[in-house]
Design a protein around this motif. Structure first.
Motif, PDB file in Angstrom:
ATOM      1  N   GLY A 199       0.704  -1.079  -0.008  1.00 46.91           N
ATOM      2  CA  GLY A 199      -0.221   0.086   0.042  1.00 46.91           C
ATOM      3  C   GLY A 199       0.824   1.391   0.105  1.00 46.91           C
ATOM      4  N   GLY A 200       0.390   2.307  -0.605  1.00 43.72           N
ATOM      5  CA  GLY A 200       1.120   3.650  -0.926  1.00 43.72           C
ATOM      6  C   GLY A 200       2.096   3.839  -1.692  1.00 43.72           C
ATOM      7  N   ASP A 201       2.060   2.628  -2.615  1.00 46.79           N
ATOM      8  CA  ASP A 201       3.150   3.249  -4.016  1.00 46.79           C
ATOM      9  C   ASP A 201       2.149   3.712  -5.201  1.00 46.79           C
ATOM     10  OD1 ASP A 201       5.086   2.953  -5.759  1.00 46.79           O
ATOM     11  OD2 ASP A 201       5.133   0.828  -5.870  1.00 46.79           O
ATOM     12  N   TRP A 202       2.575   4.985  -5.484  1.00 44.29           N
ATOM     13  CA  TRP A 202       2.121   5.736  -6.616  1.00 44.29           C
ATOM     14  C   TRP A 202       3.014   5.879  -7.839  1.00 44.29           C
ATOM     15  CZ3 TRP A 202       0.291   6.881  -1.529  1.00 44.29           C
ATOM     16  CH2 TRP A 202      -0.968   6.666  -1.392  1.00 44.29           C
ATOM     17  N   ALA A 203       4.087   5.005  -7.786  1.00 43.00           N
ATOM     18  CA  ALA A 203       5.046   5.223  -8.979  1.00 43.00           C
ATOM     19  C   ALA A 203       4.299   4.950 -10.233  1.00 43.00           C
ATOM     20  CB  ALA A 203       6.391   4.137  -8.849  1.00 43.00           C
ATOM     21  N   THR A 204       4.969   5.655 -11.402  1.00 45.98           N
ATOM     22  CA  THR A 204       4.379   5.478 -12.729  1.00 45.98           C
ATOM     23  C   THR A 204       5.091   4.046 -13.167  1.00 45.98           C
ATOM     24  OG1 THR A 204       6.113   6.890 -13.400  1.00 45.98           O
ATOM     25  CG2 THR A 204       4.222   7.700 -12.945  1.00 45.98           C
ATOM     26  N   ASP A 205       4.362   3.714 -14.040  1.00 46.51           N
ATOM     27  CA  ASP A 205       4.830   2.275 -14.957  1.00 46.51           C
ATOM     28  C   ASP A 205       5.182   1.001 -13.864  1.00 46.51           C
ATOM     29  OD1 ASP A 205       4.632   3.237 -17.645  1.00 46.51           O
ATOM     30  OD2 ASP A 205       6.604   4.243 -17.287  1.00 46.51           O
ATOM     31  N   ARG A 206       4.361   1.117 -12.873  1.00 42.82           N
ATOM     32  CA  ARG A 206       4.730  -0.120 -12.097  1.00 42.82           C
ATOM     33  C   ARG A 206       3.126  -0.727 -11.789  1.00 42.82           C
ATOM     34  NH1 ARG A 206       8.027   1.966  -7.002  1.00 42.82           N
ATOM     35  NH2 ARG A 206      10.285   1.590  -7.711  1.00 42.82           N
ATOM     36  N   LEU A 207       3.070  -2.082 -11.763  1.00 45.64           N
ATOM     37  CA  LEU A 207       1.815  -2.667 -12.312  1.00 45.64           C
ATOM     38  C   LEU A 207       0.755  -2.331 -11.221  1.00 45.64           C
ATOM     39  CD1 LEU A 207       0.318  -4.722 -13.895  1.00 45.64           C
ATOM     40  CD2 LEU A 207       1.251  -6.505 -12.415  1.00 45.64           C
ATOM     41  N   PRO A 209       0.274   0.207  -8.734  1.00 42.86           N
ATOM     42  CA  PRO A 209      -0.076   1.424  -8.984  1.00 42.86           C
ATOM     43  C   PRO A 209      -0.746   1.958 -10.154  1.00 42.86           C
ATOM     44  CG  PRO A 209       2.074   1.535  -8.050  1.00 42.86           C
ATOM     45  CD  PRO A 209       1.808   0.081  -8.601  1.00 42.86           C
ATOM     46  N   ASP A 210      -0.445   1.291 -11.363  1.00 42.15           N
ATOM     47  CA  ASP A 210      -1.042   1.503 -12.652  1.00 42.15           C
ATOM     48  C   ASP A 210      -2.609   0.715 -12.272  1.00 42.15           C
ATOM     49  OD1 ASP A 210       0.829   2.550 -13.817  1.00 42.15           O
ATOM     50  OD2 ASP A 210       1.831   0.947 -14.937  1.00 42.15           O
ATOM     51  N   PHE A 211      -2.752  -0.108 -11.795  1.00 42.40           N
ATOM     52  CA  PHE A 211      -3.999  -1.184 -11.585  1.00 42.40           C
ATOM     53  C   PHE A 211      -5.086  -0.220 -10.658  1.00 42.40           C
ATOM     54  CE2 PHE A 211      -6.523  -3.353  -8.818  1.00 42.40           C
ATOM     55  CZ  PHE A 211      -7.105  -4.253  -9.507  1.00 42.40           C
ATOM     56  N   LEU A 212      -4.325   0.595  -9.582  1.00 41.05           N
ATOM     57  CA  LEU A 212      -4.932   1.352  -8.748  1.00 41.05           C
ATOM     58  C   LEU A 212      -5.563   2.625  -9.526  1.00 41.05           C
ATOM     59  CD1 LEU A 212      -3.315   0.736  -5.295  1.00 41.05           C
ATOM     60  CD2 LEU A 212      -5.520  -0.396  -6.149  1.00 41.05           C
ATOM     61  N   ARG A 213      -4.657   3.011 -10.104  1.00 41.40           N
ATOM     62  CA  ARG A 213      -5.114   4.319 -10.892  1.00 41.40           C
ATOM     63  C   ARG A 213      -6.304   4.272 -12.045  1.00 41.40           C
ATOM     64  NH1 ARG A 213       0.544   6.073 -10.150  1.00 41.40           N
ATOM     65  NH2 ARG A 213       1.010   4.618 -11.916  1.00 41.40           N
ATOM     66  N   ALA A 214      -6.250   3.211 -12.504  1.00 41.69           N
ATOM     67  CA  ALA A 214      -7.083   2.607 -13.576  1.00 41.69           C
ATOM     68  C   ALA A 214      -8.484   2.568 -12.636  1.00 41.69           C
ATOM     69  CB  ALA A 214      -6.805   1.414 -14.500  1.00 41.69           C
ATOM     70  N   ILE A 215      -8.614   1.744 -11.469  1.00 41.46           N
ATOM     71  CA  ILE A 215      -9.754   1.575 -10.738  1.00 41.46           C
ATOM     72  C   ILE A 215     -10.358   2.863 -10.616  1.00 41.46           C
ATOM     73  CG2 ILE A 215     -10.566   1.020  -8.448  1.00 41.46           C
ATOM     74  CD1 ILE A 215     -10.194  -1.528  -9.897  1.00 41.46           C
ATOM     75  N   VAL A 216      -9.751   3.978  -9.987  1.00 48.05           N
ATOM     76  CA  VAL A 216     -10.263   5.098  -9.720  1.00 48.05           C
ATOM     77  C   VAL A 216     -10.773   5.730 -10.994  1.00 48.05           C
ATOM     78  CG1 VAL A 216      -9.531   7.512  -9.134  1.00 48.05           C
ATOM     79  CG2 VAL A 216      -8.395   5.701  -7.883  1.00 48.05           C
ATOM     80  N   LYS A 217     -10.107   5.725 -12.245  1.00 42.65           N
ATOM     81  CA  LYS A 217     -10.770   6.348 -13.506  1.00 42.65           C
ATOM     82  C   LYS A 217     -11.956   5.290 -14.188  1.00 42.65           C
ATOM     83  CE  LYS A 217      -6.253   8.469 -14.454  1.00 42.65           C
ATOM     84  NZ  LYS A 217      -5.193   8.317 -15.553  1.00 42.65           N
ATOM     85  N   GLN A 218     -12.147   4.294 -13.393  1.00 41.46           N
ATOM     86  CA  GLN A 218     -12.905   3.324 -13.966  1.00 41.46           C
ATOM     87  C   GLN A 218     -12.840   2.973 -15.334  1.00 41.46           C
ATOM     88  OE1 GLN A 218     -16.770   5.538 -13.313  1.00 41.46           O
ATOM     89  NE2 GLN A 218     -17.246   4.512 -11.572  1.00 41.46           N
ATOM     90  N   GLU A 219     -11.347   2.439 -15.470  1.00 43.74           N
ATOM     91  CA  GLU A 219     -10.893   2.016 -16.834  1.00 43.74           C
ATOM     92  C   GLU A 219     -10.319   0.771 -16.704  1.00 43.74           C
ATOM     93  OE1 GLU A 219      -9.315   6.214 -18.657  1.00 43.74           O
ATOM     94  OE2 GLU A 219      -7.922   4.818 -17.844  1.00 43.74           O
ATOM     95  N   LYS A 220      -9.954  -0.347 -17.720  1.00 42.56           N
ATOM     96  CA  LYS A 220      -9.175  -1.285 -17.427  1.00 42.56           C
ATOM     97  C   LYS A 220      -7.581  -1.064 -17.353  1.00 42.56           C
ATOM     98  CE  LYS A 220     -12.297  -4.235 -20.099  1.00 42.56           C
ATOM     99  NZ  LYS A 220     -12.486  -5.325 -21.447  1.00 42.56           N
ATOM    100  N   VAL A 221      -7.096  -1.839 -16.410  1.00 43.77           N
ATOM    101  CA  VAL A 221      -5.602  -1.604 -16.675  1.00 43.77           C
ATOM    102  C   VAL A 221      -4.951  -2.296 -17.593  1.00 43.77           C
ATOM    103  CG1 VAL A 221      -5.376  -3.704 -14.901  1.00 43.77           C
ATOM    104  CG2 VAL A 221      -3.563  -1.794 -15.040  1.00 43.77           C
ATOM    105  N   LEU A 222      -4.097  -1.794 -18.289  1.00 45.27           N
ATOM    106  CA  LEU A 222      -3.605  -2.259 -19.479  1.00 45.27           C
ATOM    107  C   LEU A 222      -2.172  -2.793 -19.025  1.00 45.27           C
ATOM    108  CD1 LEU A 222      -3.738   0.522 -22.167  1.00 45.27           C
ATOM    109  CD2 LEU A 222      -4.996  -1.426 -21.965  1.00 45.27           C
ATOM    110  N   ILE A 223      -2.021  -4.375 -19.265  1.00 43.72           N
ATOM    111  CA  ILE A 223      -0.790  -5.045 -18.734  1.00 43.72           C
ATOM    112  C   ILE A 223       0.106  -5.294 -20.013  1.00 43.72           C
ATOM    113  CG2 ILE A 223      -1.745  -5.903 -16.783  1.00 43.72           C
ATOM    114  CD1 ILE A 223      -2.115  -8.353 -18.105  1.00 43.72           C
ATOM    115  N   ARG A 224       1.371  -4.993 -19.980  1.00 41.81           N
ATOM    116  CA  ARG A 224       2.256  -4.964 -21.150  1.00 41.81           C
ATOM    117  C   ARG A 224       2.900  -6.330 -21.421  1.00 41.81           C
ATOM    118  NH1 ARG A 224       4.133  -0.593 -17.840  1.00 41.81           N
ATOM    119  NH2 ARG A 224       6.039  -1.960 -17.055  1.00 41.81           N
ATOM    120  N   ASN A 225       3.243  -7.270 -20.249  1.00 46.88           N
ATOM    121  CA  ASN A 225       4.126  -8.436 -20.618  1.00 46.88           C
ATOM    122  C   ASN A 225       3.287  -9.464 -19.682  1.00 46.88           C
ATOM    123  OD1 ASN A 225       6.380  -7.268 -22.077  1.00 46.88           O
ATOM    124  ND2 ASN A 225       6.629  -6.313 -20.211  1.00 46.88           N
ATOM    125  N   PRO A 226       2.065  -9.949 -20.329  1.00 46.14           N
ATOM    126  CA  PRO A 226       1.159 -10.701 -19.343  1.00 46.14           C
ATOM    127  C   PRO A 226       1.982 -11.965 -18.745  1.00 46.14           C
ATOM    128  CG  PRO A 226       0.586 -10.771 -21.663  1.00 46.14           C
ATOM    129  CD  PRO A 226       1.375  -9.601 -21.463  1.00 46.14           C
TER     130      PRO A 226
END
Length: 363
Positions: A199-207, A209-226
């Motif tokens: 908890g508490g990680d807001w770094a860019t280009d980390r999986l 934090p990207d997931f949680l930002r997408a949740i806030v924006k009501q978007e799907k999180v994009l994953i680069r290397n599944p």
């Protein structure tokens, strides 16, 4: 488990204390009764765990750059610290492609400046340079890397951390040699952890934090290397390793100087898509993901650590498995949202982790 009496009133110096991992370390050390001195740039993200928890009111905080060797040396000497952790870094692989010169300047020369400060400080007895699992020459094999494997690094970030390891080894051999510990009294180690989450990680280009930002924006999180396999671990697991190692260096520097891996169990080295799918299930409604099919910079496909040395020599092993770690992130994110208090939530999770250490008999 952590030796609480050991840390009472210990003076501890941390570079990179305003970052994600540094903030968790500051709060844990503060709870142990240590006197903490931090040296770093302003928090790298907004929001940040450092500011949300008002950590500057709990520690002695110097806002400065590790590339400024004179300022770093003065700060360490003024602190009269007995234990020093070097966490300050440019920590992102993708950013390192964009700013390679800054990445090397911070991660390599920053390490040189740190060890120059250490070798001129009279108070320091225990030193840990925190690097990364990505410092190894990645051969894309299924086995975990051991501490004696060749260093390498395909991208500027990974390579700069391998260089930081070499700097550590050179200063240990040249100035703080374990064979001459009776003269200088300093134990020097490096610590290599896996993909740290919490908890508490807001770094860019980390999986996550990207997931949680997408949740806030009501978007799907994009994953680069599944299919990329990473050694995921909650931030408190490697921090527990660092604290244990720092204690041992303080007590027996010659024996414990060197490189150490602190990674999760093999069962928690999972593909990116597995982690996101399970995180979506834990979050519930509104969580979803999609695969980004666009071109991506090179990143390792498979990466695991062999932590036999830490298990055998330190008695350390992971305490929270990946399922527990993911659950704790969801809990932290929800409980710290207004009107919740991020400091109280973080302290509560540290206490829970310590209780689990006791219950499981884990270091």
């Amino acid at each position: 488990m952590i030796d609480r009496p050991f840390w009472q009133n210990k003076r501890v110096f941390i570079t990179g204390h305003t970052g994600f991992k540094g903030s968790w370390l500051c709060l844990w050390l503060h709870s142990l009764g240590a006197e903490v001195y931090g040296y770093a740039l302003d928090p790298p993200t907004d929001p940040s765990l450092f500011r949300l928890c008002k950590i500057d009111s709990l520690v002695h905080s110097t806002i400065a750059d590790v590339r400024d060797g004179d300022a770093l040396r003065k700060a360490l000497q003024t602190s009269k610290a007995e234990i020093a952790f070097h966490l300050a870094a440019q920590p992102l692989v993708r950013d390192s492609y964009k700013i390679p010169v800054d990445t090397y300047a911070i991660n390599v020369m920053g390490t040189v400046n740190f060890f120059e400060a250490v070798r001129h400080a009279q108070s320091v007895r225990s030193v840990i340079n925190v690097t990364t699992d990505k410092c190894y020459e990645n051969r894309e094999w299924i086995w975990g890397y051991r501490e004696n494997e060749p260093l390498g690094g395909h991208d500027p970030y990974s390579n700069s951390k391998a260089c930081s390891e070499l700097v550590t080894a050179a200063y240990r051999s040249s100035y703080l040699n374990p064979g001459e510990h009776a003269q200088h009294g300093v134990g020097v180690a490096s610590a290599r952890a896996g993909n740290v989450i919490g908890g508490g990680d807001w770094a860019t280009d980390r999986l996550i934090p990207d997931f949680l930002r997408a949740i806030v924006k009501q978007e799907k999180v994009l994953i680069r290397n599944p299919r990329a396999v990473r050694p995921w671990q909650h931030v408190l697991d490697p921090l527990c390793g660092y604290l244990t190692l720092a204690e041992r260096l303080y007590q027996d520097g010659p024996r414990h100087s060197g490189a150490w891996n602190f990674g999760p169990d093999d069962t928690d080295a999972q593909p990116v898509e597995w982690l996101v799918r399970n995180l979506c299930a834990k979050w519930g409604k509104g969580a979803s993901y999609a695969i980004d099919a666009g071109p991506q910079p090179h990143e390792a496909h498979s990466l695991k650590l062999d932590c036999s040395k830490a298990r055998t020599e330190l008695g350390w092993r992971p305490c929270w498995n990946l399922d527990k770690a993911l659950g704790s992130i969801v809990t932290w994110t929800r409980d710290s949202a207004a009107p919740g208090d991020p400091l109280d939530v973080t302290r509560k999770q540290i206490r829970e982790y310590e209780q689990d250490l006791i219950a499981t008999g884990t270091r």
